[in-house]
Write a protein that holds these residues in place. Structure first.
Motif, PDB file in Angstrom:
ATOM      1  N   GLN A   1      -1.233  10.648   6.619  1.00  0.00           N
ATOM      2  CA  GLN A   1      -1.023   9.465   7.717  1.00  0.00           C
ATOM      3  C   GLN A   1       0.286   8.538   7.576  1.00  0.00           C
ATOM      4  O   GLN A   1       0.191   7.983   6.542  1.00  0.00           O
ATOM      5  N   PRO A   2       1.274   8.327   8.403  1.00  0.00           N
ATOM      6  CA  PRO A   2       2.205   7.552   7.863  1.00  0.00           C
ATOM      7  C   PRO A   2       1.926   6.006   8.285  1.00  0.00           C
ATOM      8  O   PRO A   2       1.078   5.740   8.993  1.00  0.00           O
ATOM      9  N   PRO A   3       2.499   5.066   7.630  1.00  0.00           N
ATOM     10  CA  PRO A   3       2.009   3.813   7.980  1.00  0.00           C
ATOM     11  C   PRO A   3       2.865   3.012   8.869  1.00  0.00           C
ATOM     12  O   PRO A   3       3.818   3.827   9.344  1.00  0.00           O
TER      13      PRO A   3
ATOM     14  N   ASN B   1      -9.359   8.306   3.698  1.00  0.00           N
ATOM     15  CA  ASN B   1      -8.122   7.923   2.672  1.00  0.00           C
ATOM     16  C   ASN B   1      -6.853   8.335   3.477  1.00  0.00           C
ATOM     17  O   ASN B   1      -6.188   9.132   3.111  1.00  0.00           O
TER      18      ASN B   1
ATOM     19  N   SER C   1      -8.236  -0.696   6.083  1.00  0.00           N
ATOM     20  CA  SER C   1      -8.209   0.808   5.661  1.00  0.00           C
ATOM     21  C   SER C   1      -8.353   1.854   6.535  1.00  0.00           C
ATOM     22  O   SER C   1      -7.907   3.028   6.134  1.00  0.00           O
ATOM     23  N   LYS C   2      -9.071   1.756   7.672  1.00  0.00           N
ATOM     24  CA  LYS C   2      -9.205   2.883   8.727  1.00  0.00           C
ATOM     25  C   LYS C   2      -8.396   2.685   9.976  1.00  0.00           C
ATOM     26  O   LYS C   2      -7.203   2.211   9.608  1.00  0.00           O
TER      27      LYS C   2
ATOM     28  N   GLN D   1      -3.591   7.776   4.481  1.00  0.00           N
ATOM     29  CA  GLN D   1      -2.290   7.792   3.841  1.00  0.00           C
ATOM     30  C   GLN D   1      -2.276   9.008   2.849  1.00  0.00           C
ATOM     31  O   GLN D   1      -1.335   9.495   2.567  1.00  0.00           O
TER      32      GLN D   1
ATOM     33  N   GLY E   1      -4.693   2.435   8.423  1.00  0.00           N
ATOM     34  CA  GLY E   1      -4.992   3.218   7.268  1.00  0.00           C
ATOM     35  C   GLY E   1      -4.549   2.832   5.817  1.00  0.00           C
ATOM     36  O   GLY E   1      -4.211   3.579   5.077  1.00  0.00           O
ATOM     37  N   GLU E   2      -4.533   1.520   5.486  1.00  0.00           N
ATOM     38  CA  GLU E   2      -4.055   0.956   4.328  1.00  0.00           C
ATOM     39  C   GLU E   2      -5.062   0.741   3.476  1.00  0.00           C
ATOM     40  O   GLU E   2      -5.284  -0.314   3.008  1.00  0.00           O
ATOM     41  N   CYS E   3      -5.740   1.780   3.013  1.00  0.00           N
ATOM     42  CA  CYS E   3      -6.761   1.586   1.946  1.00  0.00           C
ATOM     43  C   CYS E   3      -6.232   1.205   0.645  1.00  0.00           C
ATOM     44  O   CYS E   3      -7.148   0.373  -0.073  1.00  0.00           O
ATOM     45  N   GLY E   4      -5.129   1.527   0.152  1.00  0.00           N
ATOM     46  CA  GLY E   4      -4.667   1.017  -1.108  1.00  0.00           C
ATOM     47  C   GLY E   4      -4.530  -0.506  -1.235  1.00  0.00           C
ATOM     48  O   GLY E   4      -4.383  -1.200  -2.163  1.00  0.00           O
ATOM     49  N   LEU E   5      -4.344  -1.207   0.160  1.00  0.00           N
ATOM     50  CA  LEU E   5      -4.035  -2.556   0.103  1.00  0.00           C
ATOM     51  C   LEU E   5      -5.395  -3.444   0.037  1.00  0.00           C
ATOM     52  O   LEU E   5      -5.238  -4.731  -0.366  1.00  0.00           O
ATOM     53  N   ARG E   6      -6.296  -2.854   0.295  1.00  0.00           N
ATOM     54  CA  ARG E   6      -7.847  -3.649  -0.145  1.00  0.00           C
ATOM     55  C   ARG E   6      -7.793  -4.893   0.771  1.00  0.00           C
ATOM     56  O   ARG E   6      -7.999  -5.916   0.181  1.00  0.00           O
TER      57      ARG E   6
END
Lengths: 489, 489
Positions: free
Chosen positions: A65-67, A59, A302-303, A61, A307-312
């Motif tokens: 880890q910055p977007p 996970n 997501s990876k 961010q 790394g934007e897991c929250g956006l699905r």
């Protein structure tokens, strides 16, 4: 007035065994204990550590880890309620405004707040994915065979759903493996057939073992119909060689298996290792394989360094399917609704980032800087995990060639194992719970992923962004491990 | 070198009958034909209409409904990559910036790009939902019994999954009903038991009929374990009275049924009708019901005047469940990943909008203006659908008291029905396909929702935002219907 209700509808006896048997190791007992601790800390309770360190989940961010600026600028613009009207967006780079406008003009009006008009998602994003796959694999993807999805997990659910039609239908999955595969096999009433990854050969796929698992399954009356290949591997962190991939593709072709190519970690490949997509390798193998083998391959926002897991957000693309199967995929995806629109947008900016010659130099340079910074940190920490874990007493681990994990072997003292047995839990779960109490480090026991009988492992991520937190955690773990071996030897 | 592959793995025979039998009427043959037309129009093909009018889907923003400024401002700010750093957001209202900061400070750092640390979602949003339910129903919700979810559909999937454990386990669902219920009953290997809504009494729920369906099911050896109540109704557009709700709750209690309260249209209630939540009615009924009845109720950001389908946000809240069932819900939600973060944020701004005395007057006034404008339009068009459909030859419909639909009865000429029979399709599908060819209106045939044997219906939405498009469409349909009756009489 009322009869007395005899019992609750949902209880231990009435709930489906399918539900009871499904598992999610990553959010299992260690994570649940950590949530409880967090609540207790909020009420003032003291533990042996100051802060929890969530090393159990990929996970990025959440771990600092910055977007990537470009992707978030596009999303921030598109979310704005007045976007598309005559409003200037001077806070953002011109490139981000242009990209947002491009999406808007080629999607339905106000598309960000709407279900996509078709289950496979919005076309301008799909076009970018097609270009990305062409560049990566040298193939032209038919748009009707590409779906934007809610992360990559949706493809796993859909294809396991399609493959399993009978209690003896089976899907071959690696041991150890990401637990969603097992959960879906159980949920859809089929069987999993495990093939071992070779821990002594950096978790490589061994063709002989694969053939043996297949034959054993057939001998037991099972009907293997698909094979999942996770490359780079989760939880094992290996990157498969091209020869490995050729072997497994030929094996799948010869044995009539549909290939599930789970490549969500394709941008996480470190230290000179090289990623080869199964789609590309299939193409390279030529006919009859390239025109006959059924395959689905997938990717996710997501990876990687995104790394934007929250956006699905994610996509899946399939080849050589029967047209009836394609119809069924369309229907299943329609029942599950389209992917979240912010996730779709994130797929677009991931596969089509700022590029030299296309975008303004500052935007390209910022993107490259951000990417190198995040990727560089992950690569360095993958090396640190390898080195530091191997320096701990009774722990051995392979190099993290890719993905976000080290899957380390725990050689635990007999007395500690006996204590775990007396508690009725696996020794590696006992270890991870101890590690949590002593250091605040949240990890996942290997028993949650499946592992060779009689072994114990721990999965930890290299994602801790803050160097000091990473260093301190590894030092704390080192101390805890030494003490444990002292106490139980 | 290779053996010839004998067959494709996935084909008409090998794919699970569960998949083959599942249906999604909304994205069925009419929608598929419309997608094909759209492609043909793009290549220059002419049809009898200029533009497709998508009246098949409850997809507000795709039909022109504007988003609410406040919610989108908060999302636009939170998506910005620098949010949380020392950056001013002077484009936005101070209230939106404050709300975004409040979320950020009470969530994990960079939470928007991360999986929530726990399957039930982020706490500051959950707190707002708890306040919303308290205000609506006068009850205090235990946070451990509330989950933020990917739309409301996820609750349907989870609870049907829990209820069905045996091929004879059944869930009672209305006829007609939203097709996801049937799809889940099929997918999890259980049975659906239909209870009729009374078309002659504005689709009210009839207690005697309900009891009869239940008894019939028991007589057939089925084991009904849950009952789904959709209020306001989809596709039927009725709003159930408080007495109706009391009756069904008492019925559920007496017969040990878990209640699934699907209330996603609770903000779409028109022309003096009143919404009563099942949670509130249960509370009002007092003990033993309020402390014993198992219920899950859900809500979504997709409908109402919020209309954010693309963000996939919602919540579900349950009462009086066995603790083992609660553990299983936690596990299933963990396997399915947390809800998309933008969807969670949208839930927060929906349940806790700008309020007088809390927020600045301009922001409250803009919110009220936007809400009244969108809601007013929906209410007016609900009335227009009712009036205009009833004026067409051979069409009768009930008042759209709530939700986003009219479910109109089609009284079709014998010759037209015979033609449909000869084509092997239901007469109402034949009608909807004709309507599409003649006018471009995309609608859903009643046969896709289940309906009384021998009847034909059409579902249409009141969501067309543009008045002229709505008026023209209804005029075109009027003409088409007259011509059809002329031609086939």
């Amino acid at each position: 007035m009322f009869m007395k209700r005899a019992f609750s509808v949902l209880n231990k006896n009435s709930i489906s065994s399918v539900v009871k048997n499904s598992e999610n190791a990553v959010r299992g007992p260690v994570a649940i204990r950590a949530i409880q601790m967090k609540k207790e800390m909020a009420t003032g309770k003291k533990f042996k550590f100051e802060k929890l360190v969530p090393m159990h989940s990929g996970n990025p961010q959440a771990l600092g880890q910055p977007p990537i600026t470009f992707g978030r600028e596009v999303l921030s613009i598109m979310m704005h309620h007045q976007f598309g009207q005559d409003v200037s967006y001077d806070r953002y780079s011109v490139d981000a405004v242009d990209r947002a406008r491009h999406y808007l003009e080629n999607m339905d009006p106000q598309a960000i707040g709407a279900y996509a008009g078709k289950p496979d998602g919005y076309d301008p994003i799909k076009k970018e994915v097609i270009d990305f796959i062409r560049e990566r694999d040298g193939v032209d993807v038919d748009p009707s065979k590409l779906y934007l999805s809610t992360g990559a997990s949706e493809a796993i659910e859909i294809f396991l759903r399609l493959l399993i039609n009978d209690p003896n239908d089976a899907v071959m999955i690696p041991t150890p493996n990401y637990p969603l595969y097992s959960a879906c096999c159980v949920a859809y009433g089929g069987q999993e057939v495990r093939y071992g990854l070779d821990e002594n050969n950096n978790w490589a796929l061994n063709l002989e073992d694969l053939q043996k698992s297949y034959q054993d399954a057939k001998d037991r009356g099972l009907n293997p119909k698909g094979i999942a290949v996770l490359n780079p591997g989760n939880p094992t962190g290996q990157v498969l060689t091209k020869q490995n991939l050729k072997d497994v593709i030929e094996f799948a072709y010869e044995n009539n298996l549909l290939v599930i190519a789970d490549e969500v970690y394709q941008a996480n490949v470190y230290n000179g290792n090289e990623f080869h997509s199964m789609r590309g390798v299939m193409e390279e193998l030529g006919d009859p394989i390239k025109s006959k083998l059924e395959m689905v391959s997938m990717h996710s926002v997501s990876k990687g360094f995104t790394g934007e897991c929250g956006l699905r957000g994610g996509y899946f693309e399939f080849t050589n399917l029967d047209s009836f199967a394609e119809e069924m995929i369309y229907k299943l995806k329609a029942i599950k609704f389209c992917a979240p629109t912010p996730g779709m947008i994130a797929v677009g900016t991931m596969v089509n980032p700022p590029k030299e010659g296309v975008n303004s130099p500052e935007v390209v340079s910022l993107y490259n800087k951000e990417k190198d910074h995040v990727f560089g940190g992950l690569q360095r920490k993958a090396g640190e995990l390898y080195e530091k874990l191997n320096n701990m007493e009774g722990i051995t681990t392979n190099e993290t060639q890719g993905a976000l994990y080290s899957f380390a072997r725990l050689h635990l003292p007999e007395k500690f194992i006996a204590e775990a047995d007396s508690l009725g839990i696996h020794p590696d779960l006992h270890f991870c719970l101890n590690l949590l109490e002593e250091t605040g480090m949240i990890t996942v026991p290997g028993s949650g992923f499946g592992q060779e009988e009689g072994t114990a492992h721990i999965r930890m991520t290299n994602l801790i962004y803050n160097d000091k937190v990473m260093d301190d955690s590894m030092a704390n773990m080192h101390k805890m491990v030494s003490e444990l071996h002292g106490k139980y030897s």
